[in-house]
Motif scaffolding. Structure first.
Motif, mmCIF file in Angstrom:
data_model
loop_
_atom_site.group_PDB
_atom_site.id
_atom_site.type_symbol
_atom_site.label_atom_id
_atom_site.label_comp_id
_atom_site.label_asym_id
_atom_site.label_seq_id
_atom_site.Cartn_x
_atom_site.Cartn_y
_atom_site.Cartn_z
ATOM 1 N N LYS A 72 40.259 27.361 49.508
ATOM 2 C CA LYS A 72 41.059 27.985 48.682
ATOM 3 C C LYS A 72 41.202 29.440 48.676
ATOM 4 O O LYS A 72 41.943 29.751 48.587
ATOM 5 C CB LYS A 72 40.566 27.457 47.173
ATOM 6 C CG LYS A 72 41.304 27.769 46.157
ATOM 7 C CD LYS A 72 41.053 27.462 44.690
ATOM 8 C CE LYS A 72 41.865 27.854 43.623
ATOM 9 N NZ LYS A 72 41.498 27.591 42.335
ATOM 10 N N MET A 73 39.908 30.082 48.954
ATOM 11 C CA MET A 73 39.792 31.686 49.030
ATOM 12 C C MET A 73 40.783 31.950 50.088
ATOM 13 O O MET A 73 41.576 32.787 50.117
ATOM 14 C CB MET A 73 38.414 32.075 49.134
ATOM 15 C CG MET A 73 37.781 31.951 47.808
ATOM 16 S SD MET A 73 36.010 32.387 48.162
ATOM 17 C CE MET A 73 35.956 34.034 48.875
ATOM 18 N N VAL A 74 40.495 31.128 51.236
ATOM 19 C CA VAL A 74 41.564 31.510 52.611
ATOM 20 C C VAL A 74 42.722 31.556 52.402
ATOM 21 O O VAL A 74 43.769 32.259 52.852
ATOM 22 C CB VAL A 74 40.844 30.691 53.708
ATOM 23 C CG1 VAL A 74 41.664 30.954 55.006
ATOM 24 C CG2 VAL A 74 39.448 31.194 54.271
ATOM 25 N N ALA A 75 43.107 30.527 51.720
ATOM 26 C CA ALA A 75 44.548 30.418 51.332
ATOM 27 C C ALA A 75 45.178 31.201 50.569
ATOM 28 O O ALA A 75 46.257 31.673 50.678
ATOM 29 C CB ALA A 75 44.767 28.669 50.698
ATOM 30 N N GLU A 76 44.318 31.638 49.458
ATOM 31 C CA GLU A 76 44.971 32.911 48.503
ATOM 32 C C GLU A 76 44.858 34.164 49.196
ATOM 33 O O GLU A 76 45.825 34.800 49.295
ATOM 34 C CB GLU A 76 44.059 32.891 47.431
ATOM 35 C CG GLU A 76 43.966 31.632 46.441
ATOM 36 C CD GLU A 76 42.899 31.730 45.338
ATOM 37 O OE1 GLU A 76 41.993 32.790 45.337
ATOM 38 O OE2 GLU A 76 43.039 30.904 44.477
ATOM 39 N N GLN A 77 44.039 34.372 50.269
ATOM 40 C CA GLN A 77 44.010 35.486 50.984
ATOM 41 C C GLN A 77 45.274 35.254 51.930
ATOM 42 O O GLN A 77 45.951 36.678 52.037
ATOM 43 C CB GLN A 77 42.845 35.781 51.765
ATOM 44 C CG GLN A 77 41.870 36.127 50.907
ATOM 45 C CD GLN A 77 40.369 36.627 51.926
ATOM 46 O OE1 GLN A 77 40.293 35.854 52.872
ATOM 47 N NE2 GLN A 77 39.498 37.337 51.363
ATOM 48 N N ALA A 78 45.614 34.525 52.812
ATOM 49 C CA ALA A 78 46.609 34.295 53.421
ATOM 50 C C ALA A 78 48.177 34.518 52.643
ATOM 51 O O ALA A 78 49.060 35.363 52.961
ATOM 52 C CB ALA A 78 46.813 32.979 53.919
ATOM 53 N N LEU A 79 48.043 34.164 51.480
ATOM 54 C CA LEU A 79 49.568 34.432 50.432
ATOM 55 C C LEU A 79 49.355 35.904 50.169
ATOM 56 O O LEU A 79 50.458 36.494 50.098
ATOM 57 C CB LEU A 79 49.326 33.449 49.257
ATOM 58 C CG LEU A 79 49.474 32.276 49.465
ATOM 59 C CD1 LEU A 79 49.357 31.289 48.089
ATOM 60 C CD2 LEU A 79 50.931 31.593 49.835
ATOM 61 N N ASP A 80 48.523 36.327 50.018
ATOM 62 C CA ASP A 80 48.298 37.741 49.573
ATOM 63 C C ASP A 80 48.908 38.464 50.686
ATOM 64 O O ASP A 80 49.731 39.652 50.495
ATOM 65 C CB ASP A 80 46.889 38.337 49.119
ATOM 66 C CG ASP A 80 46.526 37.871 47.585
ATOM 67 O OD1 ASP A 80 47.320 37.266 47.018
ATOM 68 O OD2 ASP A 80 45.244 37.967 47.636
ATOM 69 N N ILE A 81 48.315 38.241 51.868
ATOM 70 C CA ILE A 81 48.666 38.973 53.016
ATOM 71 C C ILE A 81 50.283 38.764 53.417
ATOM 72 O O ILE A 81 50.801 39.809 53.751
ATOM 73 C CB ILE A 81 47.992 38.517 54.368
ATOM 74 C CG1 ILE A 81 46.484 38.930 54.314
ATOM 75 C CG2 ILE A 81 48.521 38.920 55.701
ATOM 76 C CD1 ILE A 81 45.521 38.575 55.014
ATOM 77 N N ASP A 82 50.663 37.643 53.237
ATOM 78 C CA ASP A 82 51.934 37.396 53.193
ATOM 79 C C ASP A 82 53.279 38.277 52.487
ATOM 80 O O ASP A 82 54.060 38.747 52.348
ATOM 81 C CB ASP A 82 52.601 35.935 53.224
ATOM 82 C CG ASP A 82 52.148 35.291 54.449
ATOM 83 O OD1 ASP A 82 51.883 35.860 55.389
ATOM 84 O OD2 ASP A 82 52.032 33.880 54.331
ATOM 85 N N MET A 83 52.385 38.212 51.178
ATOM 86 C CA MET A 83 53.230 38.921 50.022
ATOM 87 C C MET A 83 53.281 40.553 50.532
ATOM 88 O O MET A 83 54.223 41.093 50.121
ATOM 89 C CB MET A 83 52.526 38.870 48.670
ATOM 90 C CG MET A 83 53.164 39.399 47.506
ATOM 91 S SD MET A 83 52.162 39.358 45.710
ATOM 92 C CE MET A 83 50.865 40.228 46.627
ATOM 93 N N LEU A 84 52.230 41.062 50.692
ATOM 94 C CA LEU A 84 52.040 42.311 51.044
ATOM 95 C C LEU A 84 53.019 42.750 52.186
ATOM 96 O O LEU A 84 53.857 43.887 52.271
ATOM 97 C CB LEU A 84 50.601 42.806 51.477
ATOM 98 C CG LEU A 84 49.532 42.819 50.250
ATOM 99 C CD1 LEU A 84 48.251 43.043 50.735
ATOM 100 C CD2 LEU A 84 50.331 43.850 49.335
#
Length: 92
Positions: A72-84
């Motif tokens: 879940k943490m990795v998925a959230e980080q991937a979403l943050d990276i895509d957003m940035l």
């Protein structure tokens, strides 16, 4: 007959009890009837939990929970990276 879920600890306990009955020359059909499970469940449980002890099952459950948390943490980080990346392009 209603379906019910058994915890890994319960499954391991039933497997041990079943192994004792088999050692006393009972057939698998009789053991399954005594434990109130199907033969398919017996064989599936045997394959999955056959050599485990109760402590091993608890540890497995802990590791599965930890693994889910990390995924879940990795998925959230991937979403943050895509957003940035999207914000950096100016496409917001």
């Amino acid at each position: 007959m209603a379906r019910r879920r058994h915890t890994p600890e319960q499954i391991i306990h039933q497997l041990c009890e079943g192994e004792k009955l088999i050692g006393e020359k009972f057939s698998i059909e009789e053991v399954c009837k005594h434990l109130e499970i199907s033969e398919a469940s017996w064989h599936r449980w045997q394959a999955q939990y056959g050599s485990m002890k109760s402590d091993d099952a608890k540890r497995l459950k802990e590791l599965e929970r930890e693994n889910a948390r990390l995924k879940k943490m990795v998925a959230e980080q991937a979403l943050d990276i895509d957003m940035l990346k999207e914000v950096n392009r100016g496409n917001f």
